[in-house]
Design a protein around this motif. Sequence first.
Motif, PDB file in Angstrom:
ATOM      1  N   ALA A   1       7.134 -34.505   7.947  1.00 33.46           N
ATOM      2  CA  ALA A   1       7.221 -34.242   9.398  1.00 33.46           C
ATOM      3  C   ALA A   1       6.423 -32.997   9.767  1.00 33.46           C
ATOM      4  N   GLU A   2       6.535 -31.947   8.943  1.00 37.52           N
ATOM      5  CA  GLU A   2       5.773 -30.722   9.202  1.00 37.52           C
ATOM      6  C   GLU A   2       4.272 -30.963   9.078  1.00 37.52           C
ATOM      7  N   VAL A   3       3.877 -31.783   8.103  1.00 39.86           N
ATOM      8  CA  VAL A   3       2.454 -32.112   7.936  1.00 39.86           C
ATOM      9  C   VAL A   3       1.940 -32.814   9.190  1.00 39.86           C
ATOM     10  N   CYS A   4       2.705 -33.771   9.702  1.00 38.66           N
ATOM     11  CA  CYS A   4       2.291 -34.486  10.914  1.00 38.66           C
ATOM     12  C   CYS A   4       2.198 -33.538  12.109  1.00 38.66           C
ATOM     13  N   ASP A   5       3.209 -32.667  12.253  1.00 42.69           N
ATOM     14  CA  ASP A   5       3.218 -31.729  13.380  1.00 42.69           C
ATOM     15  C   ASP A   5       2.043 -30.759  13.323  1.00 42.69           C
ATOM     16  N   ALA A   6       1.652 -30.357  12.111  1.00 44.14           N
ATOM     17  CA  ALA A   6       0.596 -29.361  11.945  1.00 44.14           C
ATOM     18  C   ALA A   6      -0.809 -29.962  11.971  1.00 44.14           C
ATOM     19  N   ASN A   7      -0.908 -31.288  11.898  1.00 41.86           N
ATOM     20  CA  ASN A   7      -2.229 -31.915  11.777  1.00 41.86           C
ATOM     21  C   ASN A   7      -2.453 -33.060  12.760  1.00 41.86           C
ATOM     22  N   PRO A   8      -2.235 -32.846  14.046  1.00 46.10           N
ATOM     23  CA  PRO A   8      -2.420 -33.949  15.005  1.00 46.10           C
ATOM     24  C   PRO A   8      -3.853 -34.488  15.014  1.00 46.10           C
ATOM     25  N   GLN A   9      -4.833 -33.601  14.762  1.00 47.57           N
ATOM     26  CA  GLN A   9      -6.227 -34.034  14.761  1.00 47.57           C
ATOM     27  C   GLN A   9      -6.505 -35.003  13.615  1.00 47.57           C
ATOM     28  N   LEU A  10      -5.862 -34.804  12.462  1.00 48.55           N
ATOM     29  CA  LEU A  10      -6.049 -35.703  11.330  1.00 48.55           C
ATOM     30  C   LEU A  10      -5.394 -37.061  11.594  1.00 48.55           C
TER      31      LEU A  10
ATOM     32  N   SER B   1      -7.738 -38.920  14.068  1.00 46.34           N
ATOM     33  CA  SER B   1      -8.986 -39.365  13.444  1.00 46.34           C
ATOM     34  C   SER B   1      -8.769 -40.446  12.385  1.00 46.34           C
ATOM     35  N   GLY B   2      -7.537 -40.615  11.929  1.00 46.95           N
ATOM     36  CA  GLY B   2      -7.262 -41.581  10.874  1.00 46.95           C
ATOM     37  C   GLY B   2      -7.403 -41.009   9.475  1.00 46.95           C
ATOM     38  N   GLU B   3      -7.744 -39.731   9.375  1.00 48.69           N
ATOM     39  CA  GLU B   3      -7.813 -39.075   8.062  1.00 48.69           C
ATOM     40  C   GLU B   3      -6.429 -39.023   7.418  1.00 48.69           C
ATOM     41  N   LEU B   4      -5.393 -38.958   8.264  1.00 47.74           N
ATOM     42  CA  LEU B   4      -4.007 -38.922   7.826  1.00 47.74           C
ATOM     43  C   LEU B   4      -3.274 -40.066   8.513  1.00 47.74           C
ATOM     44  N   ARG B   5      -2.606 -40.906   7.714  1.00 46.35           N
ATOM     45  CA  ARG B   5      -1.894 -42.063   8.266  1.00 46.35           C
ATOM     46  C   ARG B   5      -0.471 -42.107   7.742  1.00 46.35           C
ATOM     47  N   ALA B   6       0.458 -42.560   8.579  1.00 44.97           N
ATOM     48  CA  ALA B   6       1.845 -42.755   8.160  1.00 44.97           C
ATOM     49  C   ALA B   6       2.079 -44.248   7.959  1.00 44.97           C
ATOM     50  N   LEU B   7       2.663 -44.597   6.816  1.00 45.62           N
ATOM     51  CA  LEU B   7       3.007 -46.006   6.581  1.00 45.62           C
ATOM     52  C   LEU B   7       4.207 -46.378   7.437  1.00 45.62           C
ATOM     53  N   GLN B   8       4.291 -47.639   7.793  1.00 43.86           N
ATOM     54  CA  GLN B   8       5.454 -48.119   8.541  1.00 43.86           C
ATOM     55  C   GLN B   8       6.719 -47.831   7.742  1.00 43.86           C
TER      56      GLN B   8
ATOM     57  N   TRP C   1      -4.815 -39.661  -1.184  1.00 40.20           N
ATOM     58  CA  TRP C   1      -3.609 -38.937  -1.593  1.00 40.20           C
ATOM     59  C   TRP C   1      -2.391 -39.480  -0.860  1.00 40.20           C
ATOM     60  N   LEU C   2      -1.277 -39.569  -1.583  1.00 39.98           N
ATOM     61  CA  LEU C   2      -0.012 -40.001  -1.002  1.00 39.98           C
ATOM     62  C   LEU C   2       0.978 -38.844  -1.058  1.00 39.98           C
ATOM     63  N   TYR C   3       1.700 -38.670   0.043  1.00 40.97           N
ATOM     64  CA  TYR C   3       2.759 -37.657   0.148  1.00 40.97           C
ATOM     65  C   TYR C   3       3.987 -38.366   0.696  1.00 40.97           C
ATOM     66  N   THR C   4       5.131 -38.226   0.023  1.00 42.30           N
ATOM     67  CA  THR C   4       6.328 -38.877   0.531  1.00 42.30           C
ATOM     68  C   THR C   4       7.563 -38.017   0.332  1.00 42.30           C
ATOM     69  N   ASP C   5       8.481 -38.162   1.270  1.00 41.50           N
ATOM     70  CA  ASP C   5       9.800 -37.555   1.179  1.00 41.50           C
ATOM     71  C   ASP C   5      10.770 -38.506   1.874  1.00 41.50           C
ATOM     72  N   THR C   6      11.953 -38.046   2.210  1.00 41.94           N
ATOM     73  CA  THR C   6      12.945 -38.938   2.801  1.00 41.94           C
ATOM     74  C   THR C   6      12.609 -39.332   4.237  1.00 41.94           C
ATOM     75  N   ASP C   7      11.635 -38.669   4.855  1.00 37.70           N
ATOM     76  CA  ASP C   7      11.209 -39.041   6.210  1.00 37.70           C
ATOM     77  C   ASP C   7      10.174 -40.152   6.237  1.00 37.70           C
ATOM     78  N   GLY C   8       9.400 -40.299   5.166  1.00 35.95           N
ATOM     79  CA  GLY C   8       8.389 -41.341   5.179  1.00 35.95           C
ATOM     80  C   GLY C   8       7.268 -41.098   4.193  1.00 35.95           C
ATOM     81  N   ILE C   9       6.219 -41.911   4.350  1.00 37.67           N
ATOM     82  CA  ILE C   9       5.075 -41.882   3.438  1.00 37.67           C
ATOM     83  C   ILE C   9       3.806 -41.621   4.230  1.00 37.67           C
ATOM     84  N   LEU C  10       3.039 -40.627   3.795  1.00 33.81           N
ATOM     85  CA  LEU C  10       1.753 -40.307   4.409  1.00 33.81           C
ATOM     86  C   LEU C  10       0.629 -40.599   3.424  1.00 33.81           C
TER      87      LEU C  10
END
Length: 166
Positions: A7-16, A19-26, A149-158
């Motif tokens: 969640a913090e990664v998403c909040d800190a990187n709206p530009q990514l 642009s699609g550089e950072l995506r959240a899986l369903q 790169w994959l990053y995951t925690d209990t909130d989701g998968i990036l």
Amino acid sequence: MALVTTAEVCDANPQLLVSGELRALQPIFQIYGRRQVFSGPIVTLKVFEDNVLVREFLEEKGNGRVLVVDGGASLRCAILGGNPVVQAQNNGWAGIVVNGCIRDVDEINGCDIGVRALASHPMKANKKGIGEKHVPITIGGTRICDGEWLYTDTDGILISRTELSA
């Protein structure tokens, strides 16, 4: 990237995200294994109701990588079970994400590795060895490439095109 939530990664990187550089899986994945938070470079695999190539990958040294398996979202059998997950844990894989089913849930939940899958299913997969390694895959409308790169925690998968810094 240590101790930063998805969640913090998403909040800190709206530009990514834009642009699609950072995506959240369903949010379609169940959480298995003792490691709820994991990350690493992605290795992709595409199979359908066949687990021979999954087992082959997990027999290799993981070196902190994450195996992302597009199992075609099949809910008809498990393409990952307890024995390969124990092997993955012992071989240094950070985690496994399966767009499909797993089995031997109690055994997997005892392992110090992160596993995400759609569901559990008692039936085993075919053993024909059919599939594609290191190819772009699509899970829930999100394209994932080998080496991302994959990053995951209990909130989701990036999924990120590059390694993120804290």
